[in-house]
Write a protein that holds these residues in place. Structure first.
Motif, PDB file in Angstrom:
ATOM      1  N   LEU A  39       8.201  51.095  49.169  1.00  0.00           N
ATOM      2  CA  LEU A  39       7.977  52.493  49.535  1.00  0.00           C
ATOM      3  C   LEU A  39       8.084  52.665  51.048  1.00  0.00           C
ATOM      4  N   TYR A  40       7.578  51.676  51.784  1.00  0.00           N
ATOM      5  CA  TYR A  40       7.718  51.721  53.241  1.00  0.00           C
ATOM      6  C   TYR A  40       9.172  51.515  53.649  1.00  0.00           C
ATOM      7  N   GLY A  41       9.883  50.648  52.911  1.00  0.00           N
ATOM      8  CA  GLY A  41      11.307  50.498  53.171  1.00  0.00           C
ATOM      9  C   GLY A  41      12.055  51.816  53.005  1.00  0.00           C
ATOM     10  N   GLU A  42      11.685  52.563  51.967  1.00  0.00           N
ATOM     11  CA  GLU A  42      12.295  53.882  51.749  1.00  0.00           C
ATOM     12  C   GLU A  42      11.936  54.837  52.874  1.00  0.00           C
ATOM     13  N   GLY A  48      15.444  54.714  53.809  1.00  0.00           N
ATOM     14  CA  GLY A  48      16.045  55.487  52.735  1.00  0.00           C
ATOM     15  C   GLY A  48      16.115  54.747  51.413  1.00  0.00           C
ATOM     16  N   ARG A  49      16.794  55.367  50.445  1.00  0.00           N
ATOM     17  CA  ARG A  49      16.790  54.900  49.068  1.00  0.00           C
ATOM     18  C   ARG A  49      17.484  53.557  48.883  1.00  0.00           C
ATOM     19  N   ALA A  50      18.475  53.257  49.696  1.00  0.00           N
ATOM     20  CA  ALA A  50      19.175  51.981  49.525  1.00  0.00           C
ATOM     21  C   ALA A  50      18.226  50.803  49.763  1.00  0.00           C
ATOM     22  N   ARG A  51      17.430  50.876  50.822  1.00  0.00           N
ATOM     23  CA  ARG A  51      16.482  49.804  51.098  1.00  0.00           C
ATOM     24  C   ARG A  51      15.436  49.724  49.988  1.00  0.00           C
ATOM     25  N   TYR A  52      14.956  50.871  49.555  1.00  0.00           N
ATOM     26  CA  TYR A  52      13.971  50.906  48.462  1.00  0.00           C
ATOM     27  C   TYR A  52      14.534  50.229  47.215  1.00  0.00           C
ATOM     28  N   ALA A  53      15.749  50.592  46.854  1.00  0.00           N
ATOM     29  CA  ALA A  53      16.359  50.036  45.649  1.00  0.00           C
ATOM     30  C   ALA A  53      16.543  48.525  45.767  1.00  0.00           C
ATOM     31  N   HIS A 104      33.692  56.495  31.088  1.00  0.00           N
ATOM     32  CA  HIS A 104      32.829  55.401  31.559  1.00  0.00           C
ATOM     33  C   HIS A 104      31.378  55.874  31.577  1.00  0.00           C
ATOM     34  N   ILE A 105      30.485  55.018  31.028  1.00  0.00           N
ATOM     35  CA  ILE A 105      29.075  55.387  30.895  1.00  0.00           C
ATOM     36  C   ILE A 105      28.217  54.359  31.623  1.00  0.00           C
ATOM     37  N   VAL A 106      27.219  54.851  32.361  1.00  0.00           N
ATOM     38  CA  VAL A 106      26.219  53.988  32.987  1.00  0.00           C
ATOM     39  C   VAL A 106      24.840  54.500  32.564  1.00  0.00           C
ATOM     40  N   ILE A 107      24.063  53.620  31.938  1.00  0.00           N
ATOM     41  CA  ILE A 107      22.713  53.975  31.490  1.00  0.00           C
ATOM     42  C   ILE A 107      21.719  53.725  32.626  1.00  0.00           C
ATOM     43  N   ASP A 108      20.867  54.715  32.876  1.00  0.00           N
ATOM     44  CA  ASP A 108      19.836  54.609  33.912  1.00  0.00           C
ATOM     45  C   ASP A 108      20.455  54.140  35.226  1.00  0.00           C
ATOM     46  N   PRO A 109      21.384  54.913  35.794  1.00  0.00           N
ATOM     47  CA  PRO A 109      22.161  54.439  36.947  1.00  0.00           C
ATOM     48  C   PRO A 109      21.325  54.171  38.193  1.00  0.00           C
ATOM     49  N   ASP A 110      20.187  54.809  38.331  1.00  0.00           N
ATOM     50  CA  ASP A 110      19.344  54.593  39.506  1.00  0.00           C
ATOM     51  C   ASP A 110      18.176  53.639  39.227  1.00  0.00           C
ATOM     52  N   ALA A 111      18.237  52.952  38.066  1.00  0.00           N
ATOM     53  CA  ALA A 111      17.206  51.966  37.693  1.00  0.00           C
ATOM     54  C   ALA A 111      15.806  52.546  37.840  1.00  0.00           C
ATOM     55  N   LYS A 112      15.571  53.674  37.189  1.00  0.00           N
ATOM     56  CA  LYS A 112      14.257  54.319  37.243  1.00  0.00           C
ATOM     57  C   LYS A 112      13.252  53.698  36.278  1.00  0.00           C
TER      58      LYS A 112
END
Length: 571
Positions: free
Chosen positions: A361-364, A368-373, A541-549
């Protein structure tokens, strides 16, 4: 108040001639090793109002002397005082309300000092017990993963000493109530150390006395400390200090005690204090101990969340996220562990799950979101799912923390963190942080002075989620807290339809909505009743849960863990 601690010359000679204890010595009993668990009626009858603790640290013999003056309030009539204290620290004298007791009035065969009172105390009454004790305390094998004394030397050969007590408990070096709700209301510490050494500790420094023999006595006072948060730290420390102007209007003292020759690294670490504090105060709420201090001390062990004097032993390691994860993690525990304390070790995830989630969360917050992910994905690979995070019973710390004793082990960190990540995605940021503030402070509008440290539980936390969202998310906690296996998403694509269904341990309902990216566009599948479908163009093309939530089963991670266990077995 002048406190005299001494040993007879003959006793000193015997101790000096004895060999110093090795790691793991002297042995401790099963009773001393356990912290928490089911309480007896005598234990629940005690309210711990205050403790005045005088310590004499003797590095030459690796021994410790102490005088503890404890004040208890009786919640129910009491005739005996059950106080936890390692029997390696034998008691030489006890007084009740100033009157000495005969030695026959107390016993301590296994590590629970039981004192028979001269007369029973009625409900609402108070009793003051003064305990004089001392001896050779247990030396930790691999602190902080186990507990005890850590006797070490600085690079220039001077004494460097610390205590850790999270797992085995406070009774390793002072007489206490070794269960989470056994917090004393206020603790005053007097720590006598050899000449030239310093003793940074919990709370506010009341003053330093220089004794006739050149030793110094460091006097501290701390309010409502966590039972395992009292810490002794002794060394030839240097200090960098400053003040933080809080966004809530108060000024907070900050200090870091470090070893000689490390000033450049120490200054860089200290520079992280203010921005990290700003992050927590923005995302969570006020620093809980702003009228005392933000304190960190370098220790000869990795680290620990000792209230207002967090232990740091990360050797100023560098990491790609650009901040010191260990400092940040231990600091997170000021909110999750010290301000919010699990009333039962079974709810330990409230400390460690949140404490671990704060790093990404601190990384985000910083990048931003890339570091968080990226940081979340690192944690995801460490989840093992062998045991549920909670066992739905009163547990000891070891029964939760140690996998070989049936606990969830490190899953309380990483699975707990990913559960919070999934909950945040499910209920949204506003609701998630409202729930977090209620859990931490017990109110939605925390400000300095309008809250106190509190005890929490998983059940209460679920209630906060229900209160904030207006919805019952029992199905969510049933799976993530009370089951070991993760939910599995089954996908089936026939013609122009994508069908999805959740399979969960126990076969219960799991209406977790799922994001599906189709040809670059994201759709939300509601999953009512645990099932859902989506029309998809042929060949798309299908991606399930693309943001890994969502925390869900990953065959790839399971296979990787199995391969790693075969190819790189633990030594």
């Amino acid at each position: 108040m002048t406190i005299r601690l001494f040993l007879a010359a003959s006793t000193l000679a015997l101790i000096a001639a004895a060999p110093l204890p090795k790691k793991g010595e002297p042995a401790i009993t099963t009773q001393t090793q356990r912290s928490g668990g089911v309480l007896t009626p005598e234990q629940t009858a005690l309210g711990f109002e205050s403790a005045d603790l005088a310590f004499e640290v003797l590095p030459e013999t690796q021994s410790l002397n102490g005088i503890a003056t404890l004040v208890f309030r009786a919640k129910a009539p009491i005739a005996r005082l059950p106080i936890d204290l390692d029997r390696n620290l034998p008691v030489s004298a006890i007084a009740i309300d100033g009157v000495p007791l005969p030695a026959s009035a107390w016993t301590n065969p296994e590590g629970r000092l039981t004192i028979t009172l001269p007369r029973p105390i009625a409900a609402g009454g108070r009793v003051t017990v003064r305990i004089t004790y001392g001896g050779t305390p247990h030396v930790a094998v691999r602190a902080p993963w186990d507990d005890g004394m850590v006797w070490s030397k600085t690079p220039d050969g001077r004494t460097w000493f610390a205590t850790t007590a999270e797992g085995y408990g406070c009774d390793l070096f002072w007489p206490c109530l070794d269960f989470p709700t056994g917090e004393p209301g206020i603790v005053t510490l007097h720590i006598t150390v050899p000449k030239g050494l310093k003793a940074p500790s919990n709370g506010v420094l009341l003053g330093v006395d220089t004794l006739a023999d050149g030793r110094t006595r460091w006097n501290w006072r701390v309010k409502t400390p966590n039972t395992y948060a009292i810490a002794l730290n002794v060394g030839p420390y240097e200090e960098v200090s400053g003040s933080y102007k809080s966004r809530f209007g108060n000024s907070i003292p900050m200090a870091y005690w470090y070893l000689r020759g490390e000033k450049p690294q120490a200054d860089k670490l200290f520079a992280e204090f203010a921005p990290t504090l700003d992050f927590f105060e923005t995302m969570i709420g006020p620093y809980p101990f702003g009228d005392e201090k933000v304190g960190v001390v370098e220790t000869p062990h990795k680290g620990m969340e000792h209230q207002t004097i967090n232990a740091y032993g990360n050797e100023y390691a560098k990491a790609p996220e650009g901040f010191d994860w260990l400092f940040q993690h231990e600091f997170a525990h000021e909110w999750f562990g010290n301000q919010l304390t699990a009333a039962n070790w079974d709810d330990y995830w409230l400390h460690e799950g949140y404490g671990t989630y704060m790093q990404p969360l601190y990384g985000e917050w910083r990048e931003g979101r890339a570091r968080y992910a990226a940081m979340m994905q690192t944690q995801r690979a460490l989840i093992t799912n062998r045991k549920p995070i909670t066992q739905q019973r009163v547990a000891t710390e070891e029964e939760v923390y140690e996998a070989d004793k049936g606990g969830a082990g490190l899953d309380i960190y990483y699975k707990g963190s990913w559960m919070l990540h999934t909950l945040r995605g499910l209920i949204g940021d506003a609701a998630f942080f409202d729930v977090t503030r209620l859990a931490v402070y017990g109110r939605p509008d925390p400000k300095p002075g309008n809250f106190k440290p509190r005890f929490g539980s998983a059940k209460e936390y679920e209630g906060f989620v229900r209160k904030v969202t207006g919805k019952d998310y029992g199905w969510f906690f049933d799976v993530y807290l009370r089951q070991a296996a993760l939910p599995e998403l089954v996908e089936r694509r026939v013609g122009g339809t994508l069908s999805l269904s959740w399979t969960v341990p126990g076969g219960g309902n799991f209406p977790m909505p799922v994001d599906v990216q189709v040809a670059g566009k994201t759709h939300v599948v509601p999953m009512i009743g645990g099932k859902g479908s989506l029309p998809v163009p042929a060949g798309a093309h299908i991606v399930i849960d693309p943001d890994a939530k969502i925390l869900r089963r990953s065959v790839a991670i399971e296979e990787t863990q199995a391969w790693t266990a075969r190819e790189r077995p633990t030594p």
